[in-house]
Design a protein around this motif. Structure first.
Motif, PDB file in Angstrom:
ATOM      1  N   THR A  60       0.829  -1.201   0.000  1.00  0.00           N
ATOM      2  CA  THR A  60       0.000   0.000   0.000  1.00  0.00           C
ATOM      3  C   THR A  60       0.862   1.250   0.000  1.00  0.00           C
ATOM      4  N   ALA A 160       5.495  -1.806  14.439  1.00  0.00           N
ATOM      5  CA  ALA A 160       4.522  -2.779  13.939  1.00  0.00           C
ATOM      6  C   ALA A 160       5.194  -3.955  13.241  1.00  0.00           C
ATOM      7  N   LEU A 162       6.779  -3.980  10.298  1.00  0.00           N
ATOM      8  CA  LEU A 162       6.495  -4.001   8.866  1.00  0.00           C
ATOM      9  C   LEU A 162       7.802  -3.810   8.093  1.00  0.00           C
ATOM     10  N   GLU A 186       1.135  -5.072   2.810  1.00  0.00           N
ATOM     11  CA  GLU A 186       0.008  -4.742   3.685  1.00  0.00           C
ATOM     12  C   GLU A 186      -1.112  -4.115   2.868  1.00  0.00           C
ATOM     13  N   ASP A 187      -2.370  -4.389   3.268  1.00  0.00           N
ATOM     14  CA  ASP A 187      -3.479  -3.784   2.544  1.00  0.00           C
ATOM     15  C   ASP A 187      -3.777  -2.389   3.087  1.00  0.00           C
ATOM     16  N   ASN A 189      -6.437  -0.865   4.458  1.00  0.00           N
ATOM     17  CA  ASN A 189      -7.102  -0.665   5.746  1.00  0.00           C
ATOM     18  C   ASN A 189      -6.127  -0.766   6.909  1.00  0.00           C
ATOM     19  N   ASP A 190      -5.220  -1.746   6.851  1.00  0.00           N
ATOM     20  CA  ASP A 190      -4.253  -1.920   7.936  1.00  0.00           C
ATOM     21  C   ASP A 190      -3.296  -0.740   8.017  1.00  0.00           C
ATOM     22  N   VAL A 191      -2.851  -0.247   6.851  1.00  0.00           N
ATOM     23  CA  VAL A 191      -1.896   0.862   6.845  1.00  0.00           C
ATOM     24  C   VAL A 191      -2.563   2.150   7.341  1.00  0.00           C
ATOM     25  N   SER A 193      -5.169   2.411   9.249  1.00  0.00           N
ATOM     26  CA  SER A 193      -5.439   2.240  10.672  1.00  0.00           C
ATOM     27  C   SER A 193      -4.188   2.492  11.503  1.00  0.00           C
ATOM     28  N   LEU A 194      -3.042   1.994  11.001  1.00  0.00           N
ATOM     29  CA  LEU A 194      -1.783   2.210  11.713  1.00  0.00           C
ATOM     30  C   LEU A 194      -1.444   3.693  11.783  1.00  0.00           C
ATOM     31  N   GLU A 197      -4.223   5.419  14.260  1.00  0.00           N
ATOM     32  CA  GLU A 197      -4.476   4.965  15.631  1.00  0.00           C
ATOM     33  C   GLU A 197      -3.647   5.757  16.624  1.00  0.00           C
ATOM     34  N   THR A 365      -3.296   0.377  -3.628  1.00  0.00           N
ATOM     35  CA  THR A 365      -2.868  -0.933  -3.157  1.00  0.00           C
ATOM     36  C   THR A 365      -2.580  -1.834  -4.345  1.00  0.00           C
TER      37      THR A 365
END
Length: 532
Positions: A60, A160, A162, A186-187, A189-191, A193-194, A197, A365
């Motif tokens: 991503t 994380a 990564l 990584e997709d 949404n995960d990136v 969110s990271l 957050e 992505t």
């Protein structure tokens, strides 16, 4: 023994470069570094040490600006930066001093607001009301804030686990700055969110009891800090510190964080534990289950990352109840690097300004399958390019003594570039592969010029004749190389994304060609074609 080496040192240099590239490509010690929490086998992406970017590995990419406004050319009127921040924040309803910053570098002075709810008109009105003259107000934040955001996002990616993630600042042609975040594998949404957050960062108190060490949790949380300074070294010592300010205001009927923290420190006996004789050294790290005196603990997501004692004067002022009037204190460490980590940890999860991912930002992505397809297509394209070049060279000369060394030398040039990419862990993208193909084309062009010039006037009947013809050809390819470097330099230094990789490897290939492979090819031709 020395005479053959002296005559063929250019060929030997090419051999050394190829051997060095082999070591960089295949030696385990040059492989991808294992990220925290990642298995070592996962970091290695194949039989070579090459690392692949999003185009070839999947993942991503997020490109988004930091929200805020900056007043440029500000006249502080003799005020200190922290005073300017307080005065401007006071003119903005509901904005904390933590959301107002200053940037001072030589004669350049800027004031920024990083609260996304503040409009340009409101910020302009606040600057006017505070009485500070300024030149203009632009969208975006200061360089210092961008650097801090880059550091925090990098810390998030590393924490994380990564592997291969990268963060950089890029500038558009219109002058706007963006944070470019790339995370392979990584997709979206995960990136996202990271990046969005908010990590749990707090300060606890560990104190001795009859039953061992007890912990009073969350005496200060991230929301309790009014301001978090940058790490600094204490003059005349090897120690460093992070200045912080705790909020000393609260709604009616509630106790402010500063007063609450002050009370906890007094209740746990910091004033009697830390005196001029004991100073501010905490023994929590030596035996966490049995401390001899109270300690401040900095925790990130429930894990203790640092422990501190307390300066005797500070502990005494808290015991008297005077400290909460200001809320200022310093987290002291023995090393500057540790102080930098503390400053980042306190800010981690809370970027200095909001990333506008859903507004001006863009994200894309590439699936792992698609990346693997790109990798295969790149390999096929490279092989086809090599065969096409080799075919044309053989058709042109029909003489293996000239054509074979030309193809081998061109391939050695690409091999050296791959070794460099592995050595510096530069991720291979489609643009970089295009640079490799461009290097093959320009490299063979130069080798053809050398061969044509050397063979243009018939048989090479002496080394003197060969050297004379080779020098004429080398002047031509040297001028062409200089032109290529000048043309590519803007692409290399400007923040133009993947084009930078293309320019970097094209320029590097040209330099390797002029300094190593072209001279080596000349020595090979001299040995094969010279009669005497």
């Amino acid at each position: 023994m020395l005479e053959p080496i002296k005559k063929n040192w250019r060929i030997l240099l090419l051999v050394v470069v190829v051997l060095g590239a082999t070591v960089a490509l295949f030696a385990p010690q040059f492989g991808p570094q294992t990220a925290p929490g990642e298995d070592a086998s996962e970091a290695q992406q194949g039989v070579t040490n090459l690392q692949y970017g999003l185009d070839l590995a999947g993942g991503t990419r997020v490109r988004a600006p930091l929200l805020g406004h900056t007043a440029t050319g500000v006249d502080f009127g003799g005020d200190q930066p922290d005073t300017v921040e307080q005065n401007v924040a006071a003119e903005l309803d509901g904005v904390s001093i933590r959301d107002v910053g200053t940037y001072v570098e030589e004669d350049a002075r800027e004031v920024e607001v990083t609260d996304s709810s503040v409009s340009e008109a409101q910020f302009r009105a606040a600057m006017d009301a505070s009485g500070y003259a300024y030149g203009d107000i632009r969208s975006g934040v200061t360089q210092e804030t961008r650097d801090l955001a880059e550091s925090i996002i990098t810390g998030k990616i590393n924490e994380a686990g990564l592997s291969g993630g990268s963060v950089q600042q890029v500038q558009s042609v219109t002058g706007e700055y963006f944070m470019l975040v790339e995370v392979p594998g990584e997709d979206r949404n995960d990136v996202v969110s990271l990046l969005q957050e908010r990590g749990t960062v707090q300060i606890d108190i560990a104190y001795p009891t009859e039953n061992g060490t007890a912990i009073e949790e969350a005496v200060l949380t991230q929301d309790d800090f009014e301001n978090i300074g940058t790490a600094a070294e204490r003059e005349g010592t090897t120690r460093a510190y992070v200045p912080v300010t705790v909020r000393n205001t609260a709604p009616d009927g509630e106790q402010s964080p500063a007063h609450s923290f002050q009370q906890s420190v007094a209740d746990r006996g910091f004033a009697s534990a830390y005196t001029d004789d004991q100073r501010d050294v905490c023994d929590y790290g030596e035996n966490p289950d049995d401390v001899s005196k109270p300690c401040l603990l900095l925790t990130v997501d429930g894990e203790v990352v640092n422990s501190f004692g307390m300066n005797p004067d500070l502990a005494s002022s808290m015991d008297r109840g005077a400290w909460a009037d200001t809320g200022n204190f310093e987290l002291t460490t023995n090393e500057f690097s540790t102080a930098q980590t503390i400053s980042v940890n306190l800010r981690a999860g809370a970027l200095p300004a909001e990333l506008d991912i859903s507004g001006q930002g863009t994200s894309s992505t590439i699936s792992a399958t698609q990346g693997e397809n790109y990798k295969n297509y790149s390999l096929v394209t490279g092989v086809l390019a090599i065969f096409a070049v080799a075919g044309m060279v053989f058709l042109r000369y029909r003489e293996p003594a000239v054509a074979l060394p030309m193809i081998v030398t061109a391939l050695a040039e690409v091999y050296a570039l791959l070794g460099f990419a592995a050595l510096v862990s530069y991720p291979l993208e489609l643009a970089v592969i295009a640079g490799f193909i461009a290097v093959v084309g320009t490299g063979v062009d130069d080798l053809v010029i050398i061969a044509d010039e050397v063979m243009s006037e018939g048989e090479v009947n002496s080394r003197t004749v060969f050297n004379s013809r080779f020098r004429r050809a080398f002047w031509v390819i040297g001028a062409a190389a200089a032109t290529t470097i000048v043309a590519m330099s803007p692409l290399m230094v400007l923040s133009l994304g993947d084009l930078s990789g293309f320019a970097i490897f094209t320029i590097l290939g040209v330099l390797i060609g002029v300094l190593i492979t072209r001279p080596a090819y000349g020595d090979i031709l001299r040995r094969l074609l010279t009669v005497r």
